[in-house]
Design a protein around this motif. Structure first.
Motif, PDB file in Angstrom:
ATOM      1  N   PHE A   1      -9.409   7.105  -4.743  1.00 25.16           N
ATOM      2  CA  PHE A   1      -9.296   8.570  -4.387  1.00 25.16           C
ATOM      3  C   PHE A   1      -9.972   8.687  -2.979  1.00 25.16           C
ATOM      4  CE2 PHE A   1     -10.732  12.958  -5.249  1.00 25.16           C
ATOM      5  CZ  PHE A   1      -9.544  13.488  -5.294  1.00 25.16           C
ATOM      6  N   ILE A   2      -9.066   9.670  -2.219  1.00 23.14           N
ATOM      7  CA  ILE A   2      -9.723   9.998  -0.989  1.00 23.14           C
ATOM      8  C   ILE A   2      -9.767  11.652  -0.449  1.00 23.14           C
ATOM      9  CG2 ILE A   2      -9.403   9.957   1.777  1.00 23.14           C
ATOM     10  CD1 ILE A   2      -9.349   7.145   0.172  1.00 23.14           C
ATOM     11  N   LEU A   3     -10.935  12.186  -0.609  1.00 24.83           N
ATOM     12  CA  LEU A   3     -11.046  13.437  -0.202  1.00 24.83           C
ATOM     13  C   LEU A   3     -11.654  13.928   1.242  1.00 24.83           C
ATOM     14  CD1 LEU A   3     -13.299  12.633  -2.751  1.00 24.83           C
ATOM     15  CD2 LEU A   3     -13.233  14.816  -3.313  1.00 24.83           C
ATOM     16  N   LEU A   4     -10.478  14.426   2.145  1.00 21.58           N
ATOM     17  CA  LEU A   4     -10.618  14.577   3.160  1.00 21.58           C
ATOM     18  C   LEU A   4     -10.969  16.117   3.755  1.00 21.58           C
ATOM     19  CD1 LEU A   4     -10.098  13.813   6.287  1.00 21.58           C
ATOM     20  CD2 LEU A   4      -7.584  14.201   6.064  1.00 21.58           C
TER      21      LEU A   4
ATOM     22  N   TYR B   1      -6.231  15.765  -0.044  1.00 21.26           N
ATOM     23  CA  TYR B   1      -6.430  14.982  -1.061  1.00 21.26           C
ATOM     24  C   TYR B   1      -5.322  13.963  -1.352  1.00 21.26           C
ATOM     25  CZ  TYR B   1      -9.597  18.765  -1.510  1.00 21.26           C
ATOM     26  OH  TYR B   1     -10.389  19.844  -1.126  1.00 21.26           O
ATOM     27  N   TYR B   2      -6.008  12.617  -1.289  1.00 16.48           N
ATOM     28  CA  TYR B   2      -5.021  11.533  -1.094  1.00 16.48           C
ATOM     29  C   TYR B   2      -5.429  10.711  -2.276  1.00 16.48           C
ATOM     30  CZ  TYR B   2      -4.596  13.072   3.719  1.00 16.48           C
ATOM     31  OH  TYR B   2      -4.325  13.682   4.878  1.00 16.48           O
ATOM     32  N   ALA B   3      -4.510   9.792  -2.714  1.00 18.90           N
ATOM     33  CA  ALA B   3      -4.728   8.550  -3.545  1.00 18.90           C
ATOM     34  C   ALA B   3      -3.987   7.258  -2.948  1.00 18.90           C
ATOM     35  CB  ALA B   3      -4.278   8.603  -4.950  1.00 18.90           C
ATOM     36  N   VAL B   4      -4.806   6.275  -2.548  1.00 19.94           N
ATOM     37  CA  VAL B   4      -4.018   5.177  -1.774  1.00 19.94           C
ATOM     38  C   VAL B   4      -3.950   4.117  -2.986  1.00 19.94           C
ATOM     39  CG1 VAL B   4      -4.292   3.098  -0.098  1.00 19.94           C
ATOM     40  CG2 VAL B   4      -5.400   5.490   0.351  1.00 19.94           C
TER      41      VAL B   4
ATOM     42  N   VAL C   1       1.132  -1.140  -0.066  1.00 25.52           N
ATOM     43  CA  VAL C   1      -0.102  -0.039  -0.051  1.00 25.52           C
ATOM     44  C   VAL C   1       0.864   1.163   0.010  1.00 25.52           C
ATOM     45  CG1 VAL C   1      -1.897   1.219   1.177  1.00 25.52           C
ATOM     46  CG2 VAL C   1      -1.804  -1.396   1.444  1.00 25.52           C
ATOM     47  N   ARG C   2       0.653   2.225  -0.712  1.00 22.45           N
ATOM     48  CA  ARG C   2       1.339   3.388  -1.007  1.00 22.45           C
ATOM     49  C   ARG C   2       0.407   4.689  -0.956  1.00 22.45           C
ATOM     50  NH1 ARG C   2       6.265   2.646  -5.499  1.00 22.45           N
ATOM     51  NH2 ARG C   2       7.518   1.302  -4.181  1.00 22.45           N
ATOM     52  N   LEU C   3       0.867   5.691  -0.417  1.00 16.26           N
ATOM     53  CA  LEU C   3       0.008   6.962  -0.086  1.00 16.26           C
ATOM     54  C   LEU C   3       0.740   8.032  -1.270  1.00 16.26           C
ATOM     55  CD1 LEU C   3      -2.466   8.302   1.451  1.00 16.26           C
ATOM     56  CD2 LEU C   3      -0.478   9.174   2.674  1.00 16.26           C
ATOM     57  N   LEU C   4      -0.267   8.387  -2.209  1.00 18.82           N
ATOM     58  CA  LEU C   4       0.082   9.227  -3.017  1.00 18.82           C
ATOM     59  C   LEU C   4      -0.597  10.740  -2.827  1.00 18.82           C
ATOM     60  CD1 LEU C   4      -0.366   7.186  -6.181  1.00 18.82           C
ATOM     61  CD2 LEU C   4       1.785   7.514  -4.868  1.00 18.82           C
ATOM     62  N   LYS C   5       0.003  11.708  -3.297  1.00 26.63           N
ATOM     63  CA  LYS C   5      -0.648  13.179  -3.369  1.00 26.63           C
ATOM     64  C   LYS C   5      -1.355  13.490  -4.556  1.00 26.63           C
ATOM     65  CE  LYS C   5       0.835  17.928  -2.755  1.00 26.63           C
ATOM     66  NZ  LYS C   5       2.124  18.855  -2.685  1.00 26.63           N
ATOM     67  N   VAL C   6      -2.660  13.918  -4.617  1.00 28.24           N
ATOM     68  CA  VAL C   6      -3.306  14.357  -5.714  1.00 28.24           C
ATOM     69  C   VAL C   6      -3.338  15.722  -6.075  1.00 28.24           C
ATOM     70  CG1 VAL C   6      -5.458  14.144  -6.568  1.00 28.24           C
ATOM     71  CG2 VAL C   6      -4.559  12.163  -5.706  1.00 28.24           C
ATOM     72  N   THR C   7      -3.090  16.326  -7.121  1.00 27.74           N
ATOM     73  CA  THR C   7      -3.310  17.668  -7.496  1.00 27.74           C
ATOM     74  C   THR C   7      -4.124  17.743  -8.757  1.00 27.74           C
ATOM     75  OG1 THR C   7      -1.197  17.786  -8.266  1.00 27.74           O
ATOM     76  CG2 THR C   7      -1.189  18.501  -5.955  1.00 27.74           C
ATOM     77  N   GLU C   8      -4.683  19.019  -8.995  1.00 27.48           N
ATOM     78  CA  GLU C   8      -5.170  19.329 -10.041  1.00 27.48           C
ATOM     79  C   GLU C   8      -4.926  20.676 -10.810  1.00 27.48           C
ATOM     80  OE1 GLU C   8      -9.775  18.409 -10.933  1.00 27.48           O
ATOM     81  OE2 GLU C   8      -9.608  20.347  -9.967  1.00 27.48           O
ATOM     82  N   ASP C   9      -4.778  20.805 -12.069  1.00 27.16           N
ATOM     83  CA  ASP C   9      -4.166  22.068 -12.557  1.00 27.16           C
ATOM     84  C   ASP C   9      -5.471  22.799 -13.232  1.00 27.16           C
ATOM     85  OD1 ASP C   9      -4.625  21.065 -15.120  1.00 27.16           O
ATOM     86  OD2 ASP C   9      -2.506  20.006 -15.239  1.00 27.16           O
TER      87      ASP C   9
END
Length: 353
Positions: free
Chosen positions: A158-161, A131-134, A71-79
């Protein structure tokens, strides 16, 4: 920073973009021979600063052999162009320390669901949106590189906190509302709206496009009906199509997949359903976009308008040809009748007194 696009990233992007992924998603990566399914999609969490919140993440190995997963935790961004980016967290990303998992590596036997519990412990200083992605992938995958966009065959949730705190602002605006053409021969008419989130918490704008001819409404379509989210300071494009016409173009399908031409565009067929002949579309139309989003206390409307034409020139030409032929036939018949009348008039006997 070098950007890559692979199956795993594309799948998460589609999940985030909304409305095309079912409650679970299957990702096959033939080059690695791994086949994973995850649920649910996506997950929205709300918590007060200084508290904890958690969720169960489920993954299923749909392959034929046992896999060892991590399991890895990723950072999610949007342009601002609607692009969704997944990157490995940097050492400066403090929010990584808030997140823990019940297990980070595990065996996944074939066709069995595995559950991993995620816990987020928010500090008292937490505020607004995170905002994460697992990601689930093989335990032998490449090590993370902080800040580099991910490029591997995997699936992710996708995780929205939302850290509920004073000062939260949910706001959005329509940047543009366009149609794919100014003039169509036949439907569908395709519309795209670009929405920007101007607050510090994600929003999910949704609504309708109302189609009018003159003062009469002739149709309506939903847009972002699955309420895909827009991240703070980011933008999203939402599309919808008005298809209710006679005739209209239908996308060629091969099972559940569209048939693509040599340029990678969907192929279409012109469909004639004569039970809908009364829906022949022609003339000048107005499309009015009405979307709403929740600002935390009430629904806020955002609107835009555009105009377009439908000119079914082939139908018009066919009708003109038919009209001309009918006119020629009527004129020919009229001349024949007139000639008969004239001949009879010439043969009429003279009367002598």
């Amino acid at each position: 920073m070098k950007s890559w696009r692979v199956i795993g990233v594309a799948l998460l992007a589609m999940v985030f973009l909304g409305n095309v992924i079912p409650p679970s998603v299957l990702a096959a990566t033939p080059d690695q021979g791994i086949n994973l399914q995850i649920s649910p999609l996506p997950i929205e969490l709300n918590a007060q600063p200084g508290s904890s919140v958690g969720a169960d993440l489920r993954v299923r190995n749909a392959g034929s052999q046992t896999e060892k997963l991590q399991v890895r935790l990723l950072k999610v961004t949007e342009d601002d162009n609607g692009g969704v980016h997944l990157t490995d967290p940097k050492p400066s990303d403090e929010w990584v320390k808030w997140v823990s998992f019940s297990r980070t590596t595990f065996d996944a036997p074939s066709n069995q669901w595995q559950t991993v519990h995620m816990t987020v412990k928010l500090p008292k200083t937490a505020a607004f949106g995170y905002y994460y992605a697992v990601e689930f992938l093989r335990a032998t995958a490449e090590p993370p590189q902080g800040g580099k966009e991910v490029a591997r065959g995997a699936v992710a949730t996708f995780i929205l906190l939302n850290a509920e705190s004073p000062g939260a602002v949910r706001a959005a605006q329509v940047v543009s509302f366009t149609s794919s053409r100014k003039m169509y021969e036949f439907l569908p008419a395709n519309f795209t709206v670009k929405v920007r989130s101007t607050g510090n918490v994600h929003v999910a704008p949704h609504g309708n496009v109302f189609i009018s001819k003159g003062s009469k409404q002739v149709g309506s379509i939903e847009i972002n009906s699955d309420q895909g989210n827009v991240l703070p300071k980011g933008s999203r494009f939402f599309s919808s199509a008005w298809k209710d016409g006679f005739p209209h173009y239908e996308t060629k399908m091969n099972g559940n997949q569209p048939v693509l031409d040599k340029n990678g565009q969907p192929e279409t067929n012109l469909t004639w359903d004569f039970s809908k002949v009364n829906r022949l579309r022609y003339g000048h139309y107005t499309a009015k976009l009405v979307m709403v989003y929740d600002d935390g206390s009430r629904d806020i409307p955002i609107e835009a308008n555009l105009q377009f034409w439908v000119v079914p020139w082939r139908v018009i030409i066919a009708l003109l040809v038919v009209g001309i032929l009918v006119s020629i036939g009527l004129w020919s018949s009229f001349r024949k009748v007139l000639n008969v009348v004239r001949r009879r008039g010439k043969k009429a006997p003279r009367v002598f007194k």
